[in-house]
Design an enzyme around this catalytic site. Sequence first.
Site, PDB file in Angstrom:
ATOM      1  N   LYS A  22      32.026  37.051  58.405  1.00  0.00           N
ATOM      2  CA  LYS A  22      30.836  37.315  59.354  1.00  0.00           C
ATOM      3  C   LYS A  22      31.187  36.502  60.441  1.00  0.00           C
ATOM      4  O   LYS A  22      30.907  35.304  60.675  1.00  0.00           O
ATOM      5  CB  LYS A  22      29.370  36.353  58.878  1.00  0.00           C
ATOM      6  CG  LYS A  22      28.334  37.005  59.966  1.00  0.00           C
ATOM      7  CD  LYS A  22      26.728  36.787  59.125  1.00  0.00           C
ATOM      8  CE  LYS A  22      26.111  37.376  60.482  1.00  0.00           C
ATOM      9  NZ  LYS A  22      24.707  37.602  59.899  1.00  0.00           N
ATOM     10  N   GLU A  27      31.177  32.046  57.425  1.00  0.00           N
ATOM     11  CA  GLU A  27      30.556  32.457  58.718  1.00  0.00           C
ATOM     12  C   GLU A  27      30.842  31.350  60.411  1.00  0.00           C
ATOM     13  O   GLU A  27      29.931  30.926  60.433  1.00  0.00           O
ATOM     14  CB  GLU A  27      28.927  33.212  58.400  1.00  0.00           C
ATOM     15  CG  GLU A  27      28.371  33.156  60.217  1.00  0.00           C
ATOM     16  CD  GLU A  27      27.106  33.488  60.151  1.00  0.00           C
ATOM     17  OE1 GLU A  27      26.273  34.133  61.089  1.00  0.00           O
ATOM     18  OE2 GLU A  27      26.154  33.136  59.654  1.00  0.00           O
TER      19      GLU A  27
END
Length: 295
Positions: A213, A176
């Site tokens: 993400k 992420e």
Amino acid sequence: MNEKQLEQMKNGKGFIAALDQSGGSTPKALALYGVTEDQYSGEEEMFDLVHDMRTRIITAPAFDSEQIIGAILFEQTMDREIEGLYTADYLYEKKGVVPFLKVDNGLDAEENGVQKMKPIADLEDKLRRANERNIFGTKMRSVIKEPNEEGIKAVVEQQFELGRQIMNAGLVPIIEPEVDINSSNKEKCEEMLKEEILKHLNELNEDDRVMLKLTIPTVANTYTELIEHPNVVRVVALSGGYEIDEANRKLSENNGLIASFSRALTQDLNVNQTDEEFNNKMSATVNSIYQASIT
């Protein structure tokens, strides 16, 4: 790696619920839920209250695999129980939802327009306990604020270095590198980030599996190459501070990108709602995020 869970994460219809607020963000999450800091004393009471909140969310009728395919947990949530089962076991056995664990320790100071992760000295121990608790994968967050080539390269290198360690433990990492939605050069950051991620994806072994993400991009479908990459199980989107209606609208413009919302998922829930009010609000919110995720 659980192959049935892998199939669900790769091809299941729905989104990932992010329930992983940790020490620093927990007071904000509780305040949003209607529990102010003067209503508890110390971390122990705070974490008891946030577990009560998460238990109420997870046990709500709308929280199941019909629309939610995965959930990201905070470490303390993983070690606690819901109705006599450890949280990850409850999620999968009772709800059919695949469990993930947040493993980072927060962000370092900004340098070169980015914030890398603080060192995770206890990562091996976290991964061992994650396997013991039947966790499928992990999540770790960095932040990009400016289109600085050196900074973005450093963030992605750190993410993939730790990602390899996580894969070696038999878990699937959610990588992420968030792009700050308030960046004045958000689109440029996203272009540079995509190219840097592609470099690292192309260096993976054939059987390596990662998830990504990412912030919902300024230009719709910017991340199509990442979504279609053979080493990528799924690309999910964080809400990043957008209100739920705007987050859903932006998400729905991106084919194959699904939600992994945190604040947008819980922003309309309140501790003082009756069970009927709470469950109706959960149902409406979950359905709206689901619809935006199946475009």
